[in-house]
Design a protein around this motif. Structure first.
Motif, PDB file in Angstrom:
ATOM      1  N   SER A 133      -0.086  -3.562   3.712  1.00 33.28           N
ATOM      2  CA  SER A 133      -0.992  -4.125   4.717  1.00 33.28           C
ATOM      3  C   SER A 133      -0.991  -3.320   6.003  1.00 33.28           C
ATOM      4  O   SER A 133       0.058  -2.844   6.461  1.00 33.28           O
ATOM      5  N   ALA A 134      -2.176  -3.179   6.592  1.00 33.57           N
ATOM      6  CA  ALA A 134      -2.322  -2.499   7.889  1.00 33.57           C
ATOM      7  C   ALA A 134      -2.395  -3.491   9.036  1.00 33.57           C
ATOM      8  O   ALA A 134      -2.583  -3.097  10.183  1.00 33.57           O
ATOM      9  N   SER A 135      -2.266  -4.781   8.750  1.00 31.54           N
ATOM     10  CA  SER A 135      -2.337  -5.809   9.788  1.00 31.54           C
ATOM     11  C   SER A 135      -1.024  -5.882  10.558  1.00 31.54           C
ATOM     12  O   SER A 135       0.052  -5.577  10.020  1.00 31.54           O
ATOM     13  N   PRO A 136      -1.064  -6.312  11.833  1.00 29.53           N
ATOM     14  CA  PRO A 136       0.183  -6.516  12.588  1.00 29.53           C
ATOM     15  C   PRO A 136       1.112  -7.537  11.932  1.00 29.53           C
ATOM     16  O   PRO A 136       2.303  -7.572  12.242  1.00 29.53           O
ATOM     17  N   PHE A 155       3.711 -11.658  -2.817  1.00 29.06           N
ATOM     18  CA  PHE A 155       2.642 -11.377  -1.859  1.00 29.06           C
ATOM     19  C   PHE A 155       3.235 -10.788  -0.583  1.00 29.06           C
ATOM     20  O   PHE A 155       2.723  -9.804  -0.033  1.00 29.06           O
ATOM     21  N   ALA A 156       4.326 -11.380  -0.090  1.00 27.16           N
ATOM     22  CA  ALA A 156       4.959 -10.898   1.133  1.00 27.16           C
ATOM     23  C   ALA A 156       5.460  -9.464   0.966  1.00 27.16           C
ATOM     24  O   ALA A 156       5.314  -8.621   1.867  1.00 27.16           O
ATOM     25  N   GLU A 157       6.025  -9.167  -0.204  1.00 25.52           N
ATOM     26  CA  GLU A 157       6.508  -7.808  -0.472  1.00 25.52           C
ATOM     27  C   GLU A 157       5.348  -6.816  -0.455  1.00 25.52           C
ATOM     28  O   GLU A 157       5.447  -5.724   0.128  1.00 25.52           O
ATOM     29  N   ALA A 158       4.232  -7.196  -1.085  1.00 31.68           N
ATOM     30  CA  ALA A 158       3.061  -6.317  -1.114  1.00 31.68           C
ATOM     31  C   ALA A 158       2.483  -6.133   0.282  1.00 31.68           C
ATOM     32  O   ALA A 158       2.043  -5.040   0.653  1.00 31.68           O
ATOM     33  N   GLY A 209       5.483 -10.134   6.316  1.00 34.72           N
ATOM     34  CA  GLY A 209       4.998 -10.452   4.987  1.00 34.72           C
ATOM     35  C   GLY A 209       3.592 -11.003   4.973  1.00 34.72           C
ATOM     36  O   GLY A 209       3.192 -11.674   4.010  1.00 34.72           O
ATOM     37  N   GLY A 210       2.829 -10.712   6.025  1.00 34.25           N
ATOM     38  CA  GLY A 210       1.446 -11.179   6.097  1.00 34.25           C
ATOM     39  C   GLY A 210       1.286 -12.606   6.573  1.00 34.25           C
ATOM     40  O   GLY A 210       0.166 -13.135   6.599  1.00 34.25           O
TER      41      GLY A 210
END
Length: 408
Positions: free
Chosen positions: A217-220, A209-212, A225-226
Protein backbone atom coordinates in the motif's frame (compact mmCIF):
# COMPACT_ATOMS: atom_id res chain seq x y z
CA UNK A 1 -24.68 3.73 -15.92
CA UNK A 2 -22.51 6.84 -15.65
CA UNK A 3 -20.72 7.29 -18.96
CA UNK A 4 -19.58 10.92 -18.76
CA UNK A 5 -16.65 9.77 -16.58
CA UNK A 6 -17.36 12.23 -13.77
CA UNK A 7 -17.46 15.40 -15.87
CA UNK A 8 -20.18 17.91 -15.02
CA UNK A 9 -21.78 20.28 -17.52
CA UNK A 10 -22.86 22.61 -14.73
CA UNK A 11 -19.27 23.02 -13.60
CA UNK A 12 -18.22 23.72 -17.18
CA UNK A 13 -20.69 26.56 -17.62
CA UNK A 14 -19.90 28.04 -14.21
CA UNK A 15 -16.20 28.15 -15.04
CA UNK A 16 -16.77 29.61 -18.49
CA UNK A 17 -19.02 32.27 -17.04
CA UNK A 18 -16.48 33.20 -14.37
CA UNK A 19 -13.51 33.22 -16.71
CA UNK A 20 -15.07 34.95 -19.69
CA UNK A 21 -13.98 32.06 -21.86
CA UNK A 22 -10.27 32.28 -21.01
CA UNK A 23 -8.46 28.97 -20.76
CA UNK A 24 -4.99 28.44 -19.31
CA UNK A 25 -3.24 25.26 -20.36
CA UNK A 26 0.06 25.65 -18.58
CA UNK A 27 3.14 24.62 -20.51
CA UNK A 28 2.45 22.81 -23.80
CA UNK A 29 4.96 20.29 -25.15
CA UNK A 30 7.55 21.77 -27.55
CA UNK A 31 6.27 19.62 -30.40
CA UNK A 32 2.99 21.51 -30.25
CA UNK A 33 4.67 24.32 -32.14
CA UNK A 34 4.73 21.98 -35.14
CA UNK A 35 1.75 21.18 -37.36
CA UNK A 36 -1.26 20.87 -35.07
CA UNK A 37 -2.71 18.16 -37.29
CA UNK A 38 0.40 16.00 -37.13
CA UNK A 39 0.12 12.76 -35.10
CA UNK A 40 0.93 13.10 -31.39
CA UNK A 41 0.32 9.42 -30.58
CA UNK A 42 -0.81 6.24 -32.29
CA UNK A 43 -3.27 3.88 -30.58
CA UNK A 44 -3.01 0.69 -32.60
CA UNK A 45 -3.44 2.12 -36.11
CA UNK A 46 -5.42 5.23 -35.06
CA UNK A 47 -3.64 8.59 -34.79
CA UNK A 48 -4.32 11.24 -32.16
CA UNK A 49 -3.29 14.68 -33.43
CA UNK A 50 -1.77 17.59 -31.54
CA UNK A 51 -4.94 19.52 -32.37
CA UNK A 52 -7.16 16.92 -30.69
CA UNK A 53 -4.96 16.94 -27.59
CA UNK A 54 -5.05 20.74 -27.40
CA UNK A 55 -8.83 20.80 -27.85
CA UNK A 56 -9.51 18.11 -25.26
CA UNK A 57 -7.11 19.81 -22.84
CA UNK A 58 -9.12 23.02 -23.13
CA UNK A 59 -12.31 21.05 -22.56
CA UNK A 60 -10.88 19.38 -19.44
CA UNK A 61 -9.55 22.71 -18.22
CA UNK A 62 -12.92 24.43 -18.24
CA UNK A 63 -14.36 21.38 -16.50
CA UNK A 64 -11.61 21.73 -13.87
CA UNK A 65 -10.76 18.09 -14.25
CA UNK A 66 -7.86 17.19 -11.92
CA UNK A 67 -4.31 16.75 -13.17
CA UNK A 68 -2.29 18.40 -15.90
CA UNK A 69 -4.72 19.18 -18.78
CA UNK A 70 -2.36 18.13 -21.58
CA UNK A 71 -1.39 14.87 -19.87
CA UNK A 72 -4.98 14.04 -18.99
CA UNK A 73 -6.17 14.94 -22.49
CA UNK A 74 -3.75 12.44 -24.05
CA UNK A 75 -4.81 9.76 -21.57
CA UNK A 76 -8.53 10.29 -22.13
CA UNK A 77 -8.17 10.46 -25.91
CA UNK A 78 -6.21 7.21 -25.82
CA UNK A 79 -9.04 5.58 -23.91
CA UNK A 80 -11.61 7.05 -26.31
CA UNK A 81 -9.77 5.53 -29.27
CA UNK A 82 -9.96 2.16 -27.53
CA UNK A 83 -13.65 2.66 -26.73
CA UNK A 84 -14.47 3.44 -30.35
CA UNK A 85 -12.35 0.58 -31.69
CA UNK A 86 -14.02 -1.91 -29.37
CA UNK A 87 -17.45 -0.62 -30.40
CA UNK A 88 -16.51 -1.10 -34.06
CA UNK A 89 -15.30 -4.64 -33.34
CA UNK A 90 -18.63 -5.46 -31.69
CA UNK A 91 -20.65 -3.79 -34.45
CA UNK A 92 -22.01 -1.06 -32.14
CA UNK A 93 -22.81 2.26 -33.80
CA UNK A 94 -24.59 5.48 -32.86
CA UNK A 95 -27.02 7.31 -35.12
CA UNK A 96 -26.94 11.06 -35.44
CA UNK A 97 -30.16 11.39 -33.43
CA UNK A 98 -28.67 9.37 -30.57
CA UNK A 99 -25.58 11.58 -30.53
CA UNK A 100 -27.70 14.73 -30.52
CA UNK A 101 -29.76 13.30 -27.65
CA UNK A 102 -26.58 12.61 -25.71
CA UNK A 103 -25.36 16.16 -26.26
CA UNK A 104 -28.73 17.51 -25.11
CA UNK A 105 -28.64 15.30 -22.00
CA UNK A 106 -25.19 16.52 -21.01
CA UNK A 107 -26.10 20.17 -21.62
CA UNK A 108 -29.35 19.81 -19.67
CA UNK A 109 -27.34 19.32 -16.47
CA UNK A 110 -26.58 23.03 -16.68
CA UNK A 111 -30.14 23.90 -17.75
CA UNK A 112 -28.95 24.61 -21.28
CA UNK A 113 -29.69 23.21 -24.71
CA UNK A 114 -26.85 21.60 -26.64
CA UNK A 115 -26.81 24.61 -28.96
CA UNK A 116 -26.45 27.01 -26.03
CA UNK A 117 -23.66 24.93 -24.54
CA UNK A 118 -21.83 24.88 -27.86
CA UNK A 119 -21.97 28.69 -27.91
CA UNK A 120 -20.34 28.78 -24.46
CA UNK A 121 -17.67 26.30 -25.52
CA UNK A 122 -16.81 28.27 -28.64
CA UNK A 123 -16.13 31.30 -26.42
CA UNK A 124 -13.27 29.22 -25.00
CA UNK A 125 -12.10 28.24 -28.52
CA UNK A 126 -13.44 24.71 -28.15
CA UNK A 127 -14.78 23.36 -31.44
CA UNK A 128 -18.22 21.70 -31.66
CA UNK A 129 -16.53 18.51 -32.92
CA UNK A 130 -14.60 18.24 -29.64
CA UNK A 131 -17.84 18.14 -27.65
CA UNK A 132 -19.44 15.74 -30.15
CA UNK A 133 -16.44 13.35 -30.01
CA UNK A 134 -16.56 13.38 -26.21
CA UNK A 135 -20.26 12.50 -26.20
CA UNK A 136 -19.91 9.82 -28.88
CA UNK A 137 -17.14 7.99 -27.02
CA UNK A 138 -19.22 7.97 -23.84
CA UNK A 139 -22.34 6.69 -25.60
CA UNK A 140 -20.66 3.83 -27.44
CA UNK A 141 -18.72 2.80 -24.33
CA UNK A 142 -21.95 2.48 -22.37
CA UNK A 143 -23.30 0.13 -25.05
CA UNK A 144 -20.03 -1.80 -25.25
CA UNK A 145 -20.04 -2.43 -21.49
CA UNK A 146 -23.69 -3.44 -21.54
CA UNK A 147 -23.14 -5.79 -24.47
CA UNK A 148 -20.30 -7.55 -22.70
CA UNK A 149 -21.43 -7.60 -19.07
CA UNK A 150 -25.14 -7.02 -18.51
CA UNK A 151 -26.02 -10.69 -18.89
CA UNK A 152 -23.22 -11.53 -16.47
CA UNK A 153 -24.25 -9.06 -13.76
CA UNK A 154 -26.97 -10.27 -11.42
CA UNK A 155 -28.57 -8.24 -8.65
CA UNK A 156 -30.13 -10.41 -5.94
CA UNK A 157 -32.81 -9.43 -3.45
CA UNK A 158 -30.12 -9.66 -0.77
CA UNK A 159 -28.02 -7.12 -2.72
CA UNK A 160 -31.00 -4.76 -2.77
CA UNK A 161 -31.66 -5.30 0.95
CA UNK A 162 -28.06 -4.35 1.75
CA UNK A 163 -28.19 -1.34 -0.57
CA UNK A 164 -31.49 -0.29 1.03
CA UNK A 165 -29.83 -0.40 4.42
CA UNK A 166 -26.96 1.69 3.09
CA UNK A 167 -29.19 4.27 1.43
CA UNK A 168 -32.01 4.59 3.97
CA UNK A 169 -30.14 4.54 7.27
CA UNK A 170 -26.71 6.04 6.59
CA UNK A 171 -26.64 8.02 9.84
CA UNK A 172 -27.26 4.80 11.74
CA UNK A 173 -24.11 3.10 10.49
CA UNK A 174 -20.44 3.62 11.16
CA UNK A 175 -17.82 1.28 9.75
CA UNK A 176 -14.40 0.13 10.80
CA UNK A 177 -12.48 -0.68 7.65
CA UNK A 178 -8.98 -1.20 6.24
CA UNK A 179 -7.61 0.07 2.92
CA UNK A 180 -4.87 -1.08 0.55
CA UNK A 181 -3.88 1.48 -2.08
CA UNK A 182 -1.78 0.11 -4.96
CA UNK A 183 -0.09 2.86 -7.02
CA UNK A 184 -1.06 2.82 -10.73
CA UNK A 185 0.89 5.56 -12.51
CA UNK A 186 0.15 6.12 -16.22
CA UNK A 187 1.14 3.08 -18.25
CA UNK A 188 1.14 0.74 -15.24
CA UNK A 189 -2.61 0.43 -14.67
CA UNK A 190 -2.81 -3.15 -15.94
CA UNK A 191 -0.01 -4.33 -13.63
CA UNK A 192 -1.62 -2.66 -10.62
CA UNK A 193 -5.01 -4.18 -11.43
CA UNK A 194 -3.47 -7.62 -11.88
CA UNK A 195 -1.83 -7.38 -8.45
CA UNK A 196 -5.09 -6.21 -6.90
CA UNK A 197 -6.98 -9.12 -8.50
CA UNK A 198 -4.37 -11.56 -7.18
CA UNK A 199 -4.61 -10.13 -3.65
CA UNK A 200 -8.42 -10.08 -3.71
CA UNK A 201 -8.44 -13.75 -4.67
CA UNK A 202 -5.83 -14.87 -2.13
CA UNK A 203 -6.52 -12.85 1.04
CA UNK A 204 -8.66 -14.78 3.53
CA UNK A 205 -8.22 -12.92 6.81
CA UNK A 206 -7.68 -9.52 8.36
CA UNK A 207 -4.11 -10.50 9.25
CA UNK A 208 -3.33 -11.34 5.62
CA UNK A 209 -4.88 -8.07 4.48
CA UNK A 210 -2.77 -6.12 6.99
CA UNK A 211 0.39 -7.91 5.83
CA UNK A 212 -0.40 -7.09 2.19
CA UNK A 213 -1.13 -3.46 3.07
CA UNK A 214 2.21 -3.09 4.81
CA UNK A 215 3.94 -4.58 1.75
CA UNK A 216 2.08 -2.97 -1.16
CA UNK A 217 0.00 0.00 0.00
CA UNK A 218 1.06 3.57 -0.79
CA UNK A 219 -1.39 5.04 1.75
CA UNK A 220 -0.17 6.62 5.01
CA UNK A 221 -2.15 3.85 6.75
CA UNK A 222 0.18 1.16 5.34
CA UNK A 223 2.33 1.02 8.47
CA UNK A 224 -0.81 0.24 10.50
CA UNK A 225 -1.83 -2.54 8.14
CA UNK A 226 -4.23 -0.26 6.29
CA UNK A 227 -6.45 0.26 9.34
CA UNK A 228 -8.80 3.24 9.26
CA UNK A 229 -10.60 4.72 12.26
CA UNK A 230 -14.39 4.56 12.67
CA UNK A 231 -16.09 6.44 9.81
CA UNK A 232 -19.80 7.34 9.48
CA UNK A 233 -21.04 5.50 6.42
CA UNK A 234 -22.88 8.60 5.18
CA UNK A 235 -19.55 10.44 4.88
CA UNK A 236 -18.18 7.91 2.40
CA UNK A 237 -18.69 7.77 -1.39
CA UNK A 238 -21.63 5.46 -2.22
CA UNK A 239 -19.46 3.32 -4.49
CA UNK A 240 -17.26 2.48 -1.49
CA UNK A 241 -19.92 2.27 1.21
CA UNK A 242 -22.03 0.01 -0.99
CA UNK A 243 -19.13 -2.40 -1.43
CA UNK A 244 -18.21 -2.40 2.24
CA UNK A 245 -21.61 -3.52 3.48
CA UNK A 246 -21.67 -6.49 1.11
CA UNK A 247 -18.35 -7.90 2.36
CA UNK A 248 -18.12 -11.04 4.40
CA UNK A 249 -15.82 -11.26 7.41
CA UNK A 250 -12.17 -11.53 6.41
CA UNK A 251 -12.88 -10.97 2.71
CA UNK A 252 -11.45 -8.07 0.69
CA UNK A 253 -13.53 -6.02 -1.72
CA UNK A 254 -13.25 -6.24 -5.46
CA UNK A 255 -10.53 -3.91 -6.81
CA UNK A 256 -11.71 -0.33 -7.24
CA UNK A 257 -9.90 1.72 -9.89
CA UNK A 258 -9.38 5.40 -9.01
CA UNK A 259 -7.03 7.94 -10.65
CA UNK A 260 -3.45 6.66 -10.41
CA UNK A 261 -4.33 3.82 -8.03
CA UNK A 262 -6.27 0.60 -7.47
CA UNK A 263 -7.83 0.21 -4.02
CA UNK A 264 -8.96 -2.78 -1.95
CA UNK A 265 -11.01 -2.53 1.25
CA UNK A 266 -11.81 -4.88 4.11
CA UNK A 267 -14.69 -4.41 6.55
CA UNK A 268 -13.70 -5.07 10.17
CA UNK A 269 -16.83 -4.00 12.06
CA UNK A 270 -20.15 -2.12 11.79
CA UNK A 271 -21.85 -0.05 14.49
CA UNK A 272 -25.57 0.74 14.14
CA UNK A 273 -27.94 3.22 15.78
CA UNK A 274 -31.45 1.98 14.97
CA UNK A 275 -33.07 5.23 16.13
CA UNK A 276 -31.39 7.37 13.48
CA UNK A 277 -33.33 8.93 10.62
CA UNK A 278 -32.46 8.61 6.93
CA UNK A 279 -30.14 11.36 5.70
CA UNK A 280 -28.04 12.40 2.76
CA UNK A 281 -24.68 14.15 2.99
CA UNK A 282 -23.15 16.90 0.89
CA UNK A 283 -19.76 18.51 1.39
CA UNK A 284 -18.05 21.74 0.50
CA UNK A 285 -14.38 21.16 -0.16
CA UNK A 286 -11.39 23.01 -1.59
CA UNK A 287 -8.54 21.92 -3.86
CA UNK A 288 -5.56 24.25 -3.70
CA UNK A 289 -2.57 23.56 -5.96
CA UNK A 290 0.92 24.57 -4.80
CA UNK A 291 4.49 23.68 -5.70
CA UNK A 292 5.57 20.16 -4.76
CA UNK A 293 7.73 21.51 -1.97
CA UNK A 294 7.46 20.77 1.78
CA UNK A 295 7.93 24.49 2.45
CA UNK A 296 4.83 25.32 0.37
CA UNK A 297 2.73 22.81 2.30
CA UNK A 298 4.12 24.07 5.60
CA UNK A 299 3.17 27.62 4.60
CA UNK A 300 -0.43 26.50 4.04
CA UNK A 301 -0.51 24.64 7.36
CA UNK A 302 0.78 27.69 9.22
CA UNK A 303 -1.64 30.16 7.65
CA UNK A 304 -4.85 28.25 7.00
CA UNK A 305 -7.43 27.20 9.58
CA UNK A 306 -10.48 27.15 7.32
CA UNK A 307 -11.29 27.20 3.63
CA UNK A 308 -11.86 30.96 3.59
CA UNK A 309 -8.17 31.43 4.44
CA UNK A 310 -7.22 29.78 1.14
CA UNK A 311 -8.66 32.69 -0.82
CA UNK A 312 -6.05 34.98 0.74
CA UNK A 313 -3.21 32.64 -0.21
CA UNK A 314 -4.53 32.21 -3.76
CA UNK A 315 -4.95 35.95 -4.41
CA UNK A 316 -3.20 36.96 -7.63
CA UNK A 317 -2.77 33.34 -8.81
CA UNK A 318 -4.55 31.77 -11.82
CA UNK A 319 -8.18 30.82 -11.13
CA UNK A 320 -7.24 27.15 -11.52
CA UNK A 321 -5.00 27.30 -8.43
CA UNK A 322 -8.01 27.18 -6.08
CA UNK A 323 -11.20 25.22 -6.74
CA UNK A 324 -14.00 25.20 -4.15
CA UNK A 325 -17.01 22.96 -4.81
CA UNK A 326 -20.16 21.83 -3.01
CA UNK A 327 -21.51 18.43 -4.06
CA UNK A 328 -23.48 15.46 -2.72
CA UNK A 329 -21.21 12.58 -1.79
CA UNK A 330 -22.76 10.59 -4.64
CA UNK A 331 -21.25 13.02 -7.18
CA UNK A 332 -17.72 13.16 -5.76
CA UNK A 333 -15.00 10.90 -7.25
CA UNK A 334 -14.37 7.94 -4.96
CA UNK A 335 -10.69 8.72 -4.33
CA UNK A 336 -11.45 12.30 -3.22
CA UNK A 337 -14.57 11.22 -1.34
CA UNK A 338 -12.64 8.68 0.72
CA UNK A 339 -10.10 11.31 1.76
CA UNK A 340 -12.86 13.78 2.66
CA UNK A 341 -14.58 11.09 4.74
CA UNK A 342 -11.52 11.00 7.02
CA UNK A 343 -11.43 14.78 7.58
CA UNK A 344 -13.13 17.20 9.93
CA UNK A 345 -13.90 20.75 8.69
CA UNK A 346 -10.66 22.75 8.44
CA UNK A 347 -8.45 19.66 8.10
CA UNK A 348 -6.58 18.83 4.91
CA UNK A 349 -4.51 16.14 3.22
CA UNK A 350 -2.04 16.49 0.36
CA UNK A 351 -1.24 14.47 -2.72
CA UNK A 352 1.03 14.85 -5.73
CA UNK A 353 -0.64 15.57 -9.07
CA UNK A 354 0.29 14.36 -12.55
CA UNK A 355 1.45 17.92 -13.30
CA UNK A 356 4.09 17.70 -10.56
CA UNK A 357 2.23 19.95 -8.14
CA UNK A 358 0.97 19.29 -4.63
CA UNK A 359 -2.82 19.35 -4.16
CA UNK A 360 -4.13 20.54 -0.81
CA UNK A 361 -7.54 18.90 -0.27
CA UNK A 362 -9.45 20.60 2.56
CA UNK A 363 -12.92 19.87 3.94
CA UNK A 364 -14.86 23.11 4.38
CA UNK A 365 -18.24 21.92 5.65
CA UNK A 366 -20.27 18.73 5.79
CA UNK A 367 -24.06 19.04 5.67
CA UNK A 368 -26.78 16.47 6.32
CA UNK A 369 -30.45 16.59 5.45
CA UNK A 370 -33.46 14.31 5.50
CA UNK A 371 -33.61 12.03 2.51
CA UNK A 372 -36.42 10.20 0.73
CA UNK A 373 -35.65 6.47 0.58
CA UNK A 374 -35.25 5.15 -2.97
CA UNK A 375 -37.50 2.42 -4.35
CA UNK A 376 -36.27 -1.13 -4.79
CA UNK A 377 -36.34 -0.73 -8.58
CA UNK A 378 -34.16 2.39 -8.30
CA UNK A 379 -31.75 0.54 -6.03
CA UNK A 380 -31.63 -2.42 -8.41
CA UNK A 381 -30.50 -0.07 -11.19
CA UNK A 382 -27.95 1.62 -8.90
CA UNK A 383 -26.42 -1.66 -7.73
CA UNK A 384 -26.24 -2.96 -11.30
CA UNK A 385 -24.60 0.26 -12.47
CA UNK A 386 -22.05 0.10 -9.65
CA UNK A 387 -21.12 -3.43 -10.64
CA UNK A 388 -20.95 -2.49 -14.32
CA UNK A 389 -18.75 0.54 -13.56
CA UNK A 390 -16.28 -1.68 -11.74
CA UNK A 391 -16.21 -4.17 -14.60
CA UNK A 392 -15.82 -1.35 -17.13
CA UNK A 393 -12.70 -0.09 -15.36
CA UNK A 394 -11.12 -3.53 -15.59
CA UNK A 395 -12.23 -3.83 -19.21
CA UNK A 396 -10.44 -0.59 -20.13
CA UNK A 397 -7.29 -1.72 -18.31
CA UNK A 398 -7.32 -4.91 -20.42
CA UNK A 399 -7.78 -2.96 -23.65
CA UNK A 400 -4.83 -0.71 -22.75
CA UNK A 401 -2.62 -3.65 -21.87
CA UNK A 402 -3.32 -5.32 -25.22
CA UNK A 403 -3.04 -2.16 -27.37
CA UNK A 404 -0.02 -0.98 -29.32
CA UNK A 405 0.40 2.60 -28.11
CA UNK A 406 3.36 4.46 -29.57
CA UNK A 407 4.68 7.88 -30.42
CA UNK A 408 5.45 8.75 -34.09
Amino acid sequence: MTFWRGLQAATLVAVLGASGGAVWLGSAPPAQAQNLFAPRLYVNDQAITFYEVEQRAKFLQVLRSPGDPMTEALRVLTEDRLRLAEAKRLGITMGEEQIKAGMEEFASRANLSAEQLLVELQKADIAPQTFRDFVLAGLVWREVVRARFVGMVSVSEADIDKAMQTMTRPRALSVLASELVIPAPPGQEAEALALADELAASIRSEAQFAEAARKYSASPTAAAGGRLEWLPLANMPPAISGQLLTLGKGKPSQPMVVPNAVVLFMLRDVAEDKTAAPISVSVEYAKYFVADDPAAVAHVAANVDRCMDLYGLAKGQPAEALVVETKPMSQIPSDIGLQLAKLDPGEFVTSRTAAGQRMILMLCTRNVEADTPPTRDQLRDQVQNQKLDGLAQGYMAELKANALIREP
